[in-house]
Structure formats: structure tokens, C-alpha cells
Design a protein around this motif. Structure first.
Motif, PDB file in Angstrom:
ATOM      1  N   SER A   1     -21.119 -49.353  -1.576  1.00 17.39           N
ATOM      2  CA  SER A   1     -21.811 -50.016  -0.472  1.00 17.39           C
ATOM      3  C   SER A   1     -22.974 -50.896  -0.904  1.00 17.39           C
ATOM      4  CB  SER A   1     -22.331 -48.979   0.520  1.00 17.39           C
ATOM      5  OG  SER A   1     -23.419 -48.253  -0.036  1.00 17.39           O
ATOM      6  N   GLY A   2     -23.517 -50.652  -2.102  1.00 13.45           N
ATOM      7  CA  GLY A   2     -24.703 -51.367  -2.532  1.00 13.45           C
ATOM      8  C   GLY A   2     -25.990 -50.760  -1.989  1.00 13.45           C
ATOM      9  N   MET A   3     -25.886 -49.676  -1.234  1.00  9.14           N
ATOM     10  CA  MET A   3     -27.070 -48.992  -0.681  1.00  9.14           C
ATOM     11  C   MET A   3     -27.263 -47.645  -1.371  1.00  9.14           C
ATOM     12  SD  MET A   3     -26.891 -49.695   3.436  1.00  9.14           S
ATOM     13  CE  MET A   3     -28.435 -48.833   3.717  1.00  9.14           C
ATOM     14  N   GLN A   4     -28.528 -47.258  -1.516  1.00  8.51           N
ATOM     15  CA  GLN A   4     -28.840 -45.940  -2.040  1.00  8.51           C
ATOM     16  C   GLN A   4     -28.538 -44.907  -0.958  1.00  8.51           C
ATOM     17  OE1 GLN A   4     -28.991 -46.214  -5.418  1.00  8.51           O
ATOM     18  NE2 GLN A   4     -30.658 -44.758  -5.350  1.00  8.51           N
ATOM     19  N   VAL A   5     -27.745 -43.912  -1.308  1.00 13.75           N
ATOM     20  CA  VAL A   5     -27.352 -42.859  -0.370  1.00 13.75           C
ATOM     21  C   VAL A   5     -27.416 -41.528  -1.106  1.00 13.75           C
ATOM     22  CG1 VAL A   5     -25.418 -41.959   0.987  1.00 13.75           C
ATOM     23  CG2 VAL A   5     -25.859 -44.412   0.948  1.00 13.75           C
ATOM     24  N   ASP A   6     -27.859 -40.485  -0.407  1.00 19.17           N
ATOM     25  CA  ASP A   6     -27.871 -39.140  -0.983  1.00 19.17           C
ATOM     26  C   ASP A   6     -26.440 -38.600  -0.933  1.00 19.17           C
ATOM     27  OD1 ASP A   6     -28.170 -36.499  -1.732  1.00 19.17           O
ATOM     28  OD2 ASP A   6     -29.834 -36.100  -0.355  1.00 19.17           O
ATOM     29  N   GLU A   7     -25.692 -38.889  -1.990  1.00 19.52           N
ATOM     30  CA  GLU A   7     -24.284 -38.505  -2.040  1.00 19.52           C
ATOM     31  C   GLU A   7     -24.117 -36.989  -1.998  1.00 19.52           C
ATOM     32  OE1 GLU A   7     -22.492 -40.492  -5.393  1.00 19.52           O
ATOM     33  OE2 GLU A   7     -23.349 -42.418  -4.772  1.00 19.52           O
ATOM     34  N   GLN A   8     -25.035 -36.262  -2.638  1.00 14.96           N
ATOM     35  CA  GLN A   8     -24.932 -34.799  -2.649  1.00 14.96           C
ATOM     36  C   GLN A   8     -25.056 -34.229  -1.243  1.00 14.96           C
ATOM     37  OE1 GLN A   8     -24.026 -32.898  -5.424  1.00 14.96           O
ATOM     38  NE2 GLN A   8     -23.674 -31.468  -3.740  1.00 14.96           N
ATOM     39  N   ALA A   9     -25.910 -34.819  -0.416  1.00 14.88           N
ATOM     40  CA  ALA A   9     -26.038 -34.348   0.964  1.00 14.88           C
ATOM     41  C   ALA A   9     -24.734 -34.555   1.733  1.00 14.88           C
ATOM     42  CB  ALA A   9     -27.187 -35.066   1.679  1.00 14.88           C
ATOM     43  N   LEU A  10     -24.053 -35.669   1.490  1.00 15.15           N
ATOM     44  CA  LEU A  10     -22.771 -35.913   2.149  1.00 15.15           C
ATOM     45  C   LEU A  10     -21.728 -34.900   1.695  1.00 15.15           C
ATOM     46  CD1 LEU A  10     -22.601 -39.815   2.046  1.00 15.15           C
ATOM     47  CD2 LEU A  10     -23.516 -38.327   3.844  1.00 15.15           C
ATOM     48  N   ILE A  11     -21.712 -34.601   0.410  1.00 16.74           N
ATOM     49  CA  ILE A  11     -20.799 -33.588  -0.110  1.00 16.74           C
ATOM     50  C   ILE A  11     -21.112 -32.239   0.519  1.00 16.74           C
ATOM     51  CG2 ILE A  11     -20.175 -32.283  -2.189  1.00 16.74           C
ATOM     52  CD1 ILE A  11     -20.578 -34.955  -3.751  1.00 16.74           C
ATOM     53  N   ASP A  12     -22.399 -31.906   0.581  1.00 16.01           N
ATOM     54  CA  ASP A  12     -22.813 -30.607   1.127  1.00 16.01           C
ATOM     55  C   ASP A  12     -22.412 -30.446   2.591  1.00 16.01           C
ATOM     56  OD1 ASP A  12     -23.904 -30.025  -1.348  1.00 16.01           O
ATOM     57  OD2 ASP A  12     -25.983 -30.373  -0.714  1.00 16.01           O
ATOM     58  N   VAL A  13     -22.648 -31.474   3.410  1.00 18.53           N
ATOM     59  CA  VAL A  13     -22.317 -31.338   4.828  1.00 18.53           C
ATOM     60  C   VAL A  13     -20.804 -31.308   5.022  1.00 18.53           C
ATOM     61  CG1 VAL A  13     -22.402 -33.796   5.512  1.00 18.53           C
ATOM     62  CG2 VAL A  13     -22.973 -32.013   7.176  1.00 18.53           C
ATOM     63  N   ALA A  14     -20.060 -32.071   4.231  1.00 20.28           N
ATOM     64  CA  ALA A  14     -18.593 -32.034   4.328  1.00 20.28           C
ATOM     65  C   ALA A  14     -18.076 -30.660   3.919  1.00 20.28           C
ATOM     66  CB  ALA A  14     -17.974 -33.125   3.455  1.00 20.28           C
ATOM     67  N   ARG A  15     -18.604 -30.135   2.815  1.00 23.59           N
ATOM     68  CA  ARG A  15     -18.180 -28.810   2.335  1.00 23.59           C
ATOM     69  C   ARG A  15     -18.518 -27.737   3.375  1.00 23.59           C
ATOM     70  NH1 ARG A  15     -19.737 -28.899  -2.969  1.00 23.59           N
ATOM     71  NH2 ARG A  15     -17.605 -29.326  -3.544  1.00 23.59           N
ATOM     72  N   PHE A  16     -19.686 -27.831   3.979  1.00 22.76           N
ATOM     73  CA  PHE A  16     -20.100 -26.871   4.997  1.00 22.76           C
ATOM     74  C   PHE A  16     -19.134 -26.909   6.183  1.00 22.76           C
ATOM     75  CE2 PHE A  16     -22.358 -25.642   8.818  1.00 22.76           C
ATOM     76  CZ  PHE A  16     -22.998 -24.472   8.446  1.00 22.76           C
ATOM     77  N   ALA A  17     -18.846 -28.120   6.687  1.00 24.84           N
ATOM     78  CA  ALA A  17     -17.957 -28.261   7.843  1.00 24.84           C
ATOM     79  C   ALA A  17     -16.564 -27.735   7.524  1.00 24.84           C
ATOM     80  CB  ALA A  17     -17.886 -29.721   8.294  1.00 24.84           C
ATOM     81  N   LEU A  18     -16.039 -28.074   6.364  1.00 22.93           N
ATOM     82  CA  LEU A  18     -14.697 -27.620   5.983  1.00 22.93           C
ATOM     83  C   LEU A  18     -14.640 -26.098   5.850  1.00 22.93           C
ATOM     84  CD1 LEU A  18     -13.884 -30.444   3.435  1.00 22.93           C
ATOM     85  CD2 LEU A  18     -12.738 -30.053   5.639  1.00 22.93           C
ATOM     86  N   ALA A  19     -15.680 -25.514   5.284  1.00 21.59           N
ATOM     87  CA  ALA A  19     -15.719 -24.051   5.163  1.00 21.59           C
ATOM     88  C   ALA A  19     -15.782 -23.395   6.538  1.00 21.59           C
ATOM     89  CB  ALA A  19     -16.915 -23.626   4.305  1.00 21.59           C
ATOM     90  N   ARG A  20     -16.620 -23.922   7.419  1.00 21.78           N
ATOM     91  CA  ARG A  20     -16.731 -23.368   8.781  1.00 21.78           C
ATOM     92  C   ARG A  20     -15.427 -23.487   9.557  1.00 21.78           C
ATOM     93  NH1 ARG A  20     -21.839 -22.057  11.107  1.00 21.78           N
ATOM     94  NH2 ARG A  20     -22.837 -21.016   9.364  1.00 21.78           N
ATOM     95  N   LEU A  21     -14.645 -24.520   9.239  1.00 17.54           N
ATOM     96  CA  LEU A  21     -13.371 -24.730   9.924  1.00 17.54           C
ATOM     97  C   LEU A  21     -12.226 -24.032   9.192  1.00 17.54           C
ATOM     98  CD1 LEU A  21     -13.996 -28.447  10.850  1.00 17.54           C
ATOM     99  CD2 LEU A  21     -13.945 -26.497  12.425  1.00 17.54           C
ATOM    100  N   ASP A  22     -12.580 -23.202   8.219  1.00 20.85           N
ATOM    101  CA  ASP A  22     -11.627 -22.364   7.502  1.00 20.85           C
ATOM    102  C   ASP A  22     -10.550 -23.163   6.772  1.00 20.85           C
ATOM    103  OD1 ASP A  22     -11.011 -19.816   6.640  1.00 20.85           O
ATOM    104  OD2 ASP A  22      -9.526 -19.477   8.220  1.00 20.85           O
ATOM    105  N   VAL A  23     -10.954 -24.295   6.210  1.00 19.06           N
ATOM    106  CA  VAL A  23     -10.043 -25.098   5.403  1.00 19.06           C
ATOM    107  C   VAL A  23      -9.963 -24.450   4.024  1.00 19.06           C
ATOM    108  CG1 VAL A  23      -9.716 -27.360   4.324  1.00 19.06           C
ATOM    109  CG2 VAL A  23     -10.490 -27.202   6.693  1.00 19.06           C
ATOM    110  N   HIS A  24      -8.776 -24.438   3.447  1.00 22.65           N
ATOM    111  CA  HIS A  24      -8.548 -23.802   2.145  1.00 22.65           C
ATOM    112  C   HIS A  24      -9.601 -24.287   1.142  1.00 22.65           C
ATOM    113  CE1 HIS A  24      -6.610 -22.571  -1.564  1.00 22.65           C
ATOM    114  NE2 HIS A  24      -5.806 -21.798  -0.831  1.00 22.65           N
ATOM    115  N   PRO A  25     -10.210 -23.378   0.391  1.00 23.35           N
ATOM    116  CA  PRO A  25     -11.289 -23.774  -0.532  1.00 23.35           C
ATOM    117  C   PRO A  25     -10.854 -24.695  -1.665  1.00 23.35           C
ATOM    118  CG  PRO A  25     -10.816 -21.417  -0.715  1.00 23.35           C
ATOM    119  CD  PRO A  25      -9.990 -21.930   0.412  1.00 23.35           C
TER     120      PRO A  25
END
Length: 186
Positions: free
Chosen positions: A9-33
Motif C-alpha cells: 500500500s505504501g502506508m505504514q501499518v501495524d501488520e502484527q495487529a492485523l494478524i492478531d485480530v484475524a487470529r483472534f476472530a478465527l479462533a473464536r469462530l472455531d476455525v481449524h488452527p
């Protein structure tokens, strides 16, 4: 859970935060680890091109999801245990999200976290074309995001308490300061 982020994108983004929130949502929705997810952050022109090509809509948008495997909630009764799968791609446009965040009066980081959860839900088959679908999807999206923020706050509180205990116990002589590991005296 394998989550890869490619920031084009050319913009600074906290990529780890995006990974963390995606991982959290997937875990809460019981998606295979062992499920896999790809996230791509793009500029306005790239998003406008994708939006036209895949949705036949002009101009950029905030998030698009491209599911890979056909997922069925609960699976088929005659199917073997669900296993890992490639969920698909979430494409985010941070510049577009920044404009939305400004209008909504919150941070770009919050907007990107919200859009990440939104994209995850689309990958899992949620939609908002009909009012009942919108109510279900946005309700779940808001709950997942609220739960993620609550988990972050709890982790921060626990870290602060551990640090406070470390300082207090160190001052009281419970830890041997000559030992770099800070082990307890015996």
C-alpha cells in the motif's frame, strides 16, 4: 494458524495487529488452527482495479475478500473431521480506510482491525446483502472486535501487574540481583 501479510500500500501499518485480530476472530469462530489466510494491503488504484474487475463497481473500496475453499458451517454429517484449509485472501486499502476512520472519528488502526474482522467473516461465508444477514454479520463483527480489545486490555493489565510484582519483589530482596535471570534466592 498461518497468516501472511503483504503490504503493497505504501502506508505504514501495524501488520502484527492485523494478524492478531484475524487470529483472534478465527479462533473464536472455531476455525481449524492449521488454516491459512493471506492478507494484502494495496493502494487506491489497485483496489479500484480489483473492485471493478471482481464487483463491477467503480472506484476503490475498503476491503474485499476472496474465499479459496468452499466452507460449510458445521460441515457435512458424512464428512471426515474438518481439517486445515486455505481460507483465502483479504485485500485491505489502508488509504481508503484512513478516510473512513477520519469520518467515523476513530483511529486508522481501529478501522483496519474492524475491516480485518469484516474480511474474515466474509471468508467464512457471512454476508450483509439482506437486512437479517447484515444484523447477524455486523453484530458478530462488533462482538469479536469488542472481545479482542477486552483481551488486549486484560493482557496489558497482567503485564503491568507482573512488572509491578517484579519491581516490588526485587526491592524486597526476593530475587538475587547478581543472577541475570532474576532467580529466587534459596
Amino acid at each position: 494458524m498461518s497468516i501472511e501479510v503483504s503490504n503493497e500500500s505504501g502506508m505504514q501499518v501495524d501488520e502484527q495487529a492485523l494478524i492478531d485480530v484475524a487470529r483472534f476472530a478465527l479462533a473464536r469462530l472455531d476455525v481449524h488452527p492449521a488454516a491459512e489466510l493471506s492478507m494484502v494491503l494495496v493502494d487506491l488504484d489497485t483496489m479500484a482495479d480489483l473492485h471493478m474487475r471482481w464487483m463491477d463497481l467503480p472506484g476503490p473500496t475498503d476491503v474485499m475478500s476472496f474465499p479459496m475453499d468452499e466452507l460449510e458451517p458445521g460441515g457435512r454429517p458424512d464428512a471426515p473431521e474438518p481439517g486445515p484449509s486455505m481460507l483465502g485472501d483479504i485485500v485491505l486499502c489502508p488509504e481508503f480506510a484512513a478516510g473512513q476512520a477520519d469520518k467515523a472519528g476513530h483511529s486508522v488502526a481501529h478501522e483496519l482491525a474492524l475491516l480485518t474482522v469484516h474480511g474474515v467473516l466474509h471468508l467464512l461465508g457471512y454476508d450483509h446483502a439482506e437486512p437479517a444477514e447484515e444484523k447477524e454479520m455486523f453484530g458478530l463483527q462488533n462482538q469479536l472486535l469488542a472481545d479482542w480489545y477486552a483481551a488486549l486490555e486484560q493482557a496489558e493489565r497482567q503485564a503491568a501487574l507482573r512488572e509491578r510484582d517484579r519491581r516490588l519483589l526485587g526491592k524486597a530482596g526476593f530475587f538475587d540481583r547478581s543472577d541475570p535471570r532474576g532467580s529466587e534466592r534459596t
